[in-house]
Write a protein that holds these residues in place. Sequence first.
Motif: not given
Length: 211
Positions: A7-36
């Motif tokens: 889709v033309g986003i140049p830095d995929g590794d940086k994008s992954w780190s950003f998403l990983l951090a968000a979905y690893s927030e402690p409050v997320r017991t369902y809406h987390n990386l497992s759900h994704i």
Amino acid sequence: MDLCSRVGIPDGDKSWSFLLAAYSEPVRTYHNLSHIGDCLRLLDKHRKLAVDADAIEMALWFHDLIYDPQANDNEEASARCARDFLGGSPLRDEVVRLILATQHPDPSHPTADESLIRDIDLSILGSDTGTYGRYASAIRQEYHHVPDDAYAAGRAAILSKFLELPRLFMNPAFSEPLDLPARRNMAEEILKLTGNTVRDTARTDRPRDFH
């Protein structure tokens, strides 16, 4: 990430780190990386139903990016983040539309891809009894700040609204195996939460929340 390259986003590794951090927030017991991950696996399984599979995949990554159990605009906030992230990508507007479809409004005239992302996001409702029970418990944990009575009322009202829909899932690939189990699961949860029948609970009009 291959998706970022496509889709033309140049830095995929940086994008992954950003998403990983968000979905690893402690409050997320369902809406987390497992759900994704579960959502992405379902997209892979049903990719032939997609018009633009890359747009759906990107929307799945972003649809719960912002998740505050005390807010009512998480999907809108997530869509704004996706819009900013995608910049001038030709997929930007479609990804935003798909994220907003996961608010699960009345799906009277959904596009094919809106139907698919909606079915994917709701598929947990038709899971086996044990998986559904763990899902329901995880949602309760995310709303631990809400008193039991208020949570029971709000959650039961949301489930009742889903049960009132003539079509819970839009695609036969989802509706045929999942519709009846989903309706059974939700009806049983309502009974556990409130002691009321589905009809009694469905008459109560409460704000959208607790899902």
